[in-house]
Scaffold this motif. Structure first.
Motif, PDB file in Angstrom:
ATOM      1  N   ASP A  90       0.815  -1.225   0.000  1.00 54.00           N
ATOM      2  CA  ASP A  90       0.000   0.000   0.000  1.00 54.00           C
ATOM      3  C   ASP A  90       0.848   1.274   0.000  1.00 54.00           C
ATOM      4  O   ASP A  90       0.432   2.315   0.507  1.00 54.00           O
ATOM      5  CB  ASP A  90      -0.960   0.027   1.200  1.00 54.00           C
ATOM      6  CG  ASP A  90      -1.988  -1.088   1.131  1.00 54.00           C
ATOM      7  OD1 ASP A  90      -2.413  -1.424   0.017  1.00 54.00           O
ATOM      8  OD2 ASP A  90      -2.347  -1.632   2.195  1.00 54.00           O
TER       9      ASP A  90
ATOM     10  N   ILE B 282       2.996   4.621  -1.228  1.00 50.81           N
ATOM     11  CA  ILE B 282       2.878   5.783  -2.112  1.00 50.81           C
ATOM     12  C   ILE B 282       4.299   6.130  -2.525  1.00 50.81           C
ATOM     13  O   ILE B 282       5.184   6.261  -1.664  1.00 50.81           O
ATOM     14  CB  ILE B 282       2.239   6.978  -1.385  1.00 50.81           C
ATOM     15  CG1 ILE B 282       0.828   6.620  -0.909  1.00 50.81           C
ATOM     16  CG2 ILE B 282       2.218   8.203  -2.284  1.00 50.81           C
ATOM     17  CD1 ILE B 282       0.263   7.613   0.097  1.00 50.81           C
TER      18      ILE B 282
ATOM     19  N   VAL C  71      -4.846   8.229  -2.699  1.00 54.92           N
ATOM     20  CA  VAL C  71      -3.764   9.019  -2.120  1.00 54.92           C
ATOM     21  C   VAL C  71      -4.394  10.024  -1.160  1.00 54.92           C
ATOM     22  O   VAL C  71      -5.324  10.746  -1.539  1.00 54.92           O
ATOM     23  CB  VAL C  71      -2.968   9.745  -3.222  1.00 54.92           C
ATOM     24  CG1 VAL C  71      -1.909  10.653  -2.601  1.00 54.92           C
ATOM     25  CG2 VAL C  71      -2.325   8.724  -4.156  1.00 54.92           C
ATOM     26  N   PRO C  72      -3.937  10.089   0.080  1.00 58.25           N
ATOM     27  CA  PRO C  72      -4.568  10.980   1.062  1.00 58.25           C
ATOM     28  C   PRO C  72      -4.189  12.449   0.847  1.00 58.25           C
ATOM     29  O   PRO C  72      -3.059  12.775   0.494  1.00 58.25           O
ATOM     30  CB  PRO C  72      -4.017  10.466   2.395  1.00 58.25           C
ATOM     31  CG  PRO C  72      -2.684   9.875   2.044  1.00 58.25           C
ATOM     32  CD  PRO C  72      -2.841   9.292   0.669  1.00 58.25           C
TER      33      PRO C  72
ATOM     34  N   ILE D 250       0.477  15.461   1.210  1.00 56.30           N
ATOM     35  CA  ILE D 250       0.290  14.001   1.258  1.00 56.30           C
ATOM     36  C   ILE D 250       0.940  13.423   2.513  1.00 56.30           C
ATOM     37  O   ILE D 250       0.367  12.559   3.187  1.00 56.30           O
ATOM     38  CB  ILE D 250       0.864  13.347  -0.021  1.00 56.30           C
ATOM     39  CG1 ILE D 250      -0.006  13.713  -1.235  1.00 56.30           C
ATOM     40  CG2 ILE D 250       0.951  11.830   0.128  1.00 56.30           C
ATOM     41  CD1 ILE D 250       0.558  13.250  -2.559  1.00 56.30           C
ATOM     42  N   ILE D 251       2.147  13.894   2.832  1.00 61.83           N
ATOM     43  CA  ILE D 251       2.827  13.423   4.047  1.00 61.83           C
ATOM     44  C   ILE D 251       1.991  13.738   5.291  1.00 61.83           C
ATOM     45  O   ILE D 251       1.810  12.901   6.177  1.00 61.83           O
ATOM     46  CB  ILE D 251       4.228  14.049   4.160  1.00 61.83           C
ATOM     47  CG1 ILE D 251       5.123  13.563   3.010  1.00 61.83           C
ATOM     48  CG2 ILE D 251       4.866  13.710   5.504  1.00 61.83           C
ATOM     49  CD1 ILE D 251       6.459  14.276   2.930  1.00 61.83           C
TER      50      ILE D 251
ATOM     51  N   ASN E 200      -1.260  11.623   5.333  1.00 65.41           N
ATOM     52  CA  ASN E 200      -1.019  10.191   5.511  1.00 65.41           C
ATOM     53  C   ASN E 200      -0.912   9.792   6.979  1.00 65.41           C
ATOM     54  O   ASN E 200      -1.227   8.654   7.349  1.00 65.41           O
ATOM     55  CB  ASN E 200       0.258   9.798   4.771  1.00 65.41           C
ATOM     56  CG  ASN E 200       0.517   8.316   4.805  1.00 65.41           C
ATOM     57  OD1 ASN E 200      -0.342   7.511   4.428  1.00 65.41           O
ATOM     58  ND2 ASN E 200       1.693   7.935   5.258  1.00 65.41           N
ATOM     59  N   LYS E 201      -0.450  10.723   7.811  1.00 63.63           N
ATOM     60  CA  LYS E 201      -0.327  10.501   9.264  1.00 63.63           C
ATOM     61  C   LYS E 201       0.546   9.279   9.580  1.00 63.63           C
ATOM     62  O   LYS E 201       0.315   8.579  10.566  1.00 63.63           O
ATOM     63  CB  LYS E 201      -1.710  10.339   9.904  1.00 63.63           C
ATOM     64  CG  LYS E 201      -2.615  11.550   9.743  1.00 63.63           C
ATOM     65  CD  LYS E 201      -3.984  11.315  10.350  1.00 63.63           C
ATOM     66  CE  LYS E 201      -4.878  12.545  10.163  1.00 63.63           C
ATOM     67  NZ  LYS E 201      -6.241  12.330  10.715  1.00 63.63           N
ATOM     68  N   TRP E 202       1.492   9.004   8.695  1.00 67.06           N
ATOM     69  CA  TRP E 202       2.446   7.902   8.868  1.00 67.06           C
ATOM     70  C   TRP E 202       1.761   6.531   8.925  1.00 67.06           C
ATOM     71  O   TRP E 202       2.293   5.588   9.515  1.00 67.06           O
ATOM     72  CB  TRP E 202       3.304   8.125  10.114  1.00 67.06           C
ATOM     73  CG  TRP E 202       3.993   9.444  10.078  1.00 67.06           C
ATOM     74  CD1 TRP E 202       3.576  10.592  10.653  1.00 67.06           C
ATOM     75  CD2 TRP E 202       5.185   9.758   9.353  1.00 67.06           C
ATOM     76  NE1 TRP E 202       4.436  11.634  10.364  1.00 67.06           N
ATOM     77  CE2 TRP E 202       5.446  11.138   9.564  1.00 67.06           C
ATOM     78  CE3 TRP E 202       6.073   9.025   8.571  1.00 67.06           C
ATOM     79  CZ2 TRP E 202       6.543  11.790   9.020  1.00 67.06           C
ATOM     80  CZ3 TRP E 202       7.172   9.665   8.022  1.00 67.06           C
ATOM     81  CH2 TRP E 202       7.402  11.040   8.243  1.00 67.06           C
ATOM     82  N   GLU E 203       0.592   6.443   8.278  1.00 73.27           N
ATOM     83  CA  GLU E 203      -0.138   5.177   8.275  1.00 73.27           C
ATOM     84  C   GLU E 203       0.317   4.248   7.147  1.00 73.27           C
ATOM     85  O   GLU E 203       0.308   3.028   7.292  1.00 73.27           O
ATOM     86  CB  GLU E 203      -1.640   5.443   8.152  1.00 73.27           C
ATOM     87  CG  GLU E 203      -2.228   6.155   9.375  1.00 73.27           C
ATOM     88  CD  GLU E 203      -3.689   6.520   9.184  1.00 73.27           C
ATOM     89  OE1 GLU E 203      -4.206   6.308   8.063  1.00 73.27           O
ATOM     90  OE2 GLU E 203      -4.311   7.038  10.142  1.00 73.27           O
ATOM     91  N   ARG E 204       0.651   4.815   6.013  1.00 70.33           N
ATOM     92  CA  ARG E 204       1.125   4.021   4.870  1.00 70.33           C
ATOM     93  C   ARG E 204       2.559   4.414   4.540  1.00 70.33           C
ATOM     94  O   ARG E 204       2.958   5.569   4.752  1.00 70.33           O
ATOM     95  CB  ARG E 204       0.221   4.267   3.652  1.00 70.33           C
ATOM     96  CG  ARG E 204      -1.188   3.713   3.825  1.00 70.33           C
ATOM     97  CD  ARG E 204      -2.159   4.349   2.851  1.00 70.33           C
ATOM     98  NE  ARG E 204      -1.806   4.131   1.461  1.00 70.33           N
ATOM     99  CZ  ARG E 204      -2.431   4.711   0.426  1.00 70.33           C
ATOM    100  NH1 ARG E 204      -3.419   5.585   0.669  1.00 70.33           N
ATOM    101  NH2 ARG E 204      -2.080   4.453  -0.797  1.00 70.33           N
TER     102      ARG E 204
ATOM    103  N   ILE F 272       5.658   5.781   2.602  1.00 69.50           N
ATOM    104  CA  ILE F 272       5.875   6.757   1.545  1.00 69.50           C
ATOM    105  C   ILE F 272       7.322   6.656   1.084  1.00 69.50           C
ATOM    106  O   ILE F 272       8.242   6.581   1.916  1.00 69.50           O
ATOM    107  CB  ILE F 272       5.555   8.184   2.017  1.00 69.50           C
ATOM    108  CG1 ILE F 272       4.049   8.353   2.243  1.00 69.50           C
ATOM    109  CG2 ILE F 272       6.064   9.224   1.025  1.00 69.50           C
ATOM    110  CD1 ILE F 272       3.643   9.724   2.740  1.00 69.50           C
TER     111      ILE F 272
END
Length: 886
Positions: A518, A520, A572-573, A648-649, A652-656, A658
């Motif tokens: 998952d 990015i 993409v968040p 995007i960073i 994303n909240k450091w969930e996926r 990058i």
């Protein structure tokens, strides 16, 4: 002898001979640049980059369904193969028809053979010239587009033959429809609208210079009606109100009826021709329909309504260039740096835009190509200029025998060559060579080659007896066949043969498989994006990964598409709303102002969490990427893509995971370069700074990078699995172009970084792992297949010695010393950089204990800088080592 049978047999030979060689040399998977995108959009009926190619996509879709290969990419590549072979047949037929127009004596059996073989030589000269052969092997638009140029030219010459017969204008109507269809591939064929006007004048009106100039003016108007009239202006009119479209359609139908009833065939022909062009151009309705599909994997510009379609057709995404002046208009730094090499716009136009970007390409095809690196020149030793001389002779001889058709071919050559070069107004430098733009001009020249061969035979017939003429003519035909198409195959085969070359697929595969589930990934450029899109869409490889192309991330439509879910992948968040994304653009930026983002505890590895006190925020400064003005007027700004990365960073909240592709430049790192950990072709973004730990300057995840480089899978897999493919990179029989060789050096850089990491591991230096990595690099990417820069070999040699592998050190160091000394002899003042050949050769001589040779090199260097204290110290050091070795 039956001429019709002879003509068909030789034509069949031209078609089958070229078809077989194209099949033998075709790309076995996808190719770099636009091919991957076209393959993916053909399979899914997607929307490729502006201005689109709907006919290419629709026909490509059919080819992807044909059971011609187990690999879908090869099926679409066969579309180009077949189109190129058919075009060769058309060029053969065109040349035959032109030769038959001459007022000749009785066409004897030998003359029949001579006409057919001469035409075959010209057609195959086109078929195996460098640019045409290249296009024939991949799923780009140029082979199919060239076929339509050939078909249009054949129709024009067929009309020329039949113009005196009742109903002959049906060929012109067919031509109009073909031109309309071809607008759905490339604007190459639109130029035929100008060329047919020239033929029409010569056949229907009495010649005079004044009338010819008027006819050329009218033909130019016809061309402008096609482009930009039909292509751009018609959709613009329709966008204001569909009623205008109804009026235009009714006007054309009425004009056709009026011409028919009033016995004005020219009016009927003009109205019906325009109507058929519009009908052919209607393939673009497919773009409108497919652009409205949600979650389409490739939907560039999303032209789902007429206003956006007009922007798409106008290529607004790429900016506008002046049509005439100025020639040096670009504000890009790389272009500005080159402008000083030219004294004026006219000097730039001639030296670069015509001589460099057209004449050089023409000479490549028919004189010889010196090399395959960008900017390489002409080498007469490759083809001995025989095809070029025959083409020049053919042009001269055709003007002597049939000046009207000769003038037609000359206009085709100029329009599709010089005029095309001037229209494009290309800037120096270009991302790659652009010879594929001028295939239409090469086609005209190839026809002249066939005419030139026959011209020699025709001249012989006037100076020899019948028996001697047959013998001499046969020799001319045999030698011409050997010295033109066969010699062109000999010279070009190795460079055009792509059999066994899986590099583009494997490169995309390795990049995607470098990433966690998952992920990015930020990429920048066609070759870091189109191949990834292609293997995701066509082969289903790592469809969980979202690719964010930073070149496109400054556009409203692209950022909106990133929120969709192609293949069912996660969106993409963003924290930006759709309204905010529409307004993304460069903004003025304070480089000293810190920015901060929350970091959850889950973003840290267990080893750091166990220590406690991990920061809950990441705070850093983002450097400006745009600088304009100076002094008090200096302005610092960031690009729109920088803002997209930051958002995007944040979202994303450091969930996926990058990643940044290893190929993008540091100015895209938004100040987070020391937060990137190399795990393969991707660099993972971490919420904390990572120590490089090595002199190579790269932070490396040893375990993940080792798996990617060392664990080669037996076959590609679609799900996440570390391990790179290395197919074909150790095969010295395969030709790798400049782009592929550069990418192979990226692979080697990864190996070297892993080797340095093992060598300089403070906890435990494992020399076995160091030599194992280097051995794997050599077995995966051999020097015999892809040559290595001697400066890279120097690093490898030193690493091997430190690892205790003296056999490998001796082999590499001897090769490096030879190359370094050769560089010194070529460029004796090349001693400014750290990796200069003097230092490298001295170091290796010292490492080998060959101190006298090291002194010899040092003395050469001292001759340039006799007072340099560092060199004097080096001299004493080497002398001391020599004394110690005695």
């Amino acid at each position: 002898m039956d001429f019709k049978l002879t003509n068909r047999v030789v034509g069949a030979f031209v078609f089958l001979f070229s078809l077989v060689i194209y099949v033998m040399t075709v790309q076995p998977t996808l190719s770099f640049w636009d091919c991957g995108e076209f393959l993916a959009t053909a399979l899914t009926l997607g929307v490729p980059h502006p201005p689109g190619a709907p006919l290419h996509i629709l026909v490509g879709k059919i080819f992807t369904m044909l059971p011609t290969s187990s690999d879908i990419a090869v099926r679409m590549n066969y579309m180009s193969v077949l189109a190129a072979a058919l075009c060769n047949l058309l060029v053969y037929s065109i040349t035959v028809k032109m030769l038959l127009q001459w007022k000749q004596k009785e066409i004897t059996s030998f003359r029949m053979i001579a006409i057919c073989i001469s035409a075959a030589i010209g057609a195959l000269a086109l078929g195996f010239c460098d640019a045409y052969w290249f296009n024939a092997l991949e799923a780009e638009v140029y082979s199919f587009g060239t076929f339509l140029v050939g078909l249009s030219t054949w129709i024009m010459i067929k009309w020329w033959e039949k113009a005196g017969e009742h109903g002959s204008d049906k060929y012109l109507l067919l031509l109009s429809y073909i031109i309309g269809l071809a607008l759905g591939i490339h604007l190459l064929v639109a130029q035929c609208a100008f060329l047919v006007g020239i033929l029409f004048f010569f056949k229907r009106y009495e010649y005079s210079p004044k009338k010819l100039m008027i006819a050329m003016g009218i033909s130019a108007i016809v061309f402008f009606i096609v482009y930009p009239g039909i292509v751009i202006k018609l959709p613009t009119i329709l966008s204001s109100s569909y009623i205008f479209g109804v009026i235009i359609l009714a006007g054309l139908l009425y004009g056709a009826w009026y011409g028919k009833t009033k016995r004005s065939p020219l009016v009927t022909l003009a109205c019906m021709s325009l109507l058929l062009m519009v009908l052919g151009y209607s393939t673009y309705t497919m773009v409108l329909q497919r652009a409205s599909v949600t979650n389409l994997s490739i939907n560039e510009n999303k032209p789902d309504n007429l206003p956006t379609l007009i922007s798409y057709l106008s290529r607004e995404q790429y900016g506008q260039q002046p049509l005439f002046l100025p020639r040096r208009y670009s504000q890009e730094p790389q272009h500005q740096a080159e402008y000083s090499n030219y004294t004026s716009d006219m000097d730039f136009m001639w030296k670069y835009q015509i001589n460099e970007m057209f004449n050089r390409y023409l000479f490549w095809q028919f004189i010889g190509r010196a090399g395959y690196d960008q900017g390489d020149g002409v080498d007469i030793k490759k083809l001995w200029a025989i095809p070029f001389l025959l083409g020049m002779l053919g042009a001269f001889y055709q003007f002597k025998k049939d000046w009207r058709l000769a003038f037609f071919l000359l206009m085709m050559f100029i329009m599709m060559g010089v005029v095309t070069a001037l229209y494009q107004n290309q800037q120096d430098p270009q991302p790659r060579e652009r010879d594929y733009f001028y295939i239409g001009a090469f086609m005209a020249f190839a026809i002249w080659i066939g005419i030139g061969v026959y011209g020699i035979i025709d001249q012989l017939s006037e100076k020899m007896t019948a028996q001697s003429f047959k013998a001499a003519g046969s020799v001319v035909l045999i030698l011409s066949f050997l010295l033109v198409p066969i010699n062109m195959i000999r010279a070009n085969y190795h460079y055009q043969n792509r059999a066994g070359n899986y590099f583009p697929y494997d490169y995309a595969y390795n990049l995607l498989q470098s990433l966690d589930k998952d992920a990015i990934i930020f990429t920048n450029g066609d070759n870091d994006t189109f191949p990834l899109w292609s293997i995701q869409t066509v082969y289903g490889v790592r469809t969980d990964v979202r690719v964010v192309n930073l070149s496109l991330a400054q556009t409203e439509w692209y950022n909106a598409l990133l929120k969709e879910r192609p293949y069912g992948a996660l969106p993409v968040p963003f924290t930006y709303t759709d309204a905010q994304l529409k307004k993304i653009q460069p903004i003025q930026w304070d480089e000293k102002r810190p920015i901060s983002m929350d970091v959850p505890l889950t973003a840290y590895p267990d080893s750091m969490k166990a220590k406690g006190n991990v920061p809950t925020k990441l705070t850093w400064t983002v450097p400006a990427t745009i600088h304009q003005g100076s002094g008090a007027n200096a302005i610092s700004a960031v690009k729109g893509s920088d803002l997209i990365i930051l958002d995007i960073i944040k979202a994303n909240k450091w969930e996926r995971p990058i990643y940044f592709s290893v190929t993008i430049t540091e100015d895209n790192y938004v100040g987070l370069g020391d937060h990137l950990m190399m795990e393969g072709m991707g660099q993972r973004l971490l919420p904390y700074k990572v120590s490089t730990g090595t002199s190579s300057g790269a932070a490396v995840n040893q375990e993940t990078l080792r798996k990617n480089l060392m664990d080669t899978p037996a076959a590609p897999v679609t799900t996440p699995k570390y391990g790179f493919l290395w197919r074909s990179l150790s095969n010295s029989n395969i030709f790798f172009d400049e782009t592929q060789k550069r990418m192979a050096q990226t692979y080697r850089t990864l190996f070297l970084r892993l080797a340095y990491t093992y060598m300089e591991d403070s906890a435990h230096t494992d020399y076995t792992k160091v030599s194992g990595v280097l051995d794997k690099m050599e077995s995966s990417i051999s020097k015999s297949a892809i040559p290595m820069d001697y400066r890279v070999e120097y690093d490898i040699a030193i690493l091997y010695k430190r690892a205790g592998r003296m056999d490998k050190f001796n082999d590499y160091s001897a090769d490096v010393i030879n190359q370094a000394n050769l560089e010194i002899s070529k460029n004796p003042q090349n001693f400014q950089t750290y990796y200069n050949p003097y230092r490298i050769s001295m170091d290796l001589y010292e490492e080998r204990g060959e101190y006298q040779q090291a002194l010899d090199v040092l003395n050469k260097l001292i001759a340039y800088s006799p007072n340099d204290p560092n060199l004097k110290a080096k001299l004493e050091s080497i002398k001391a080592k020599m004394n110690g070795a005695k």
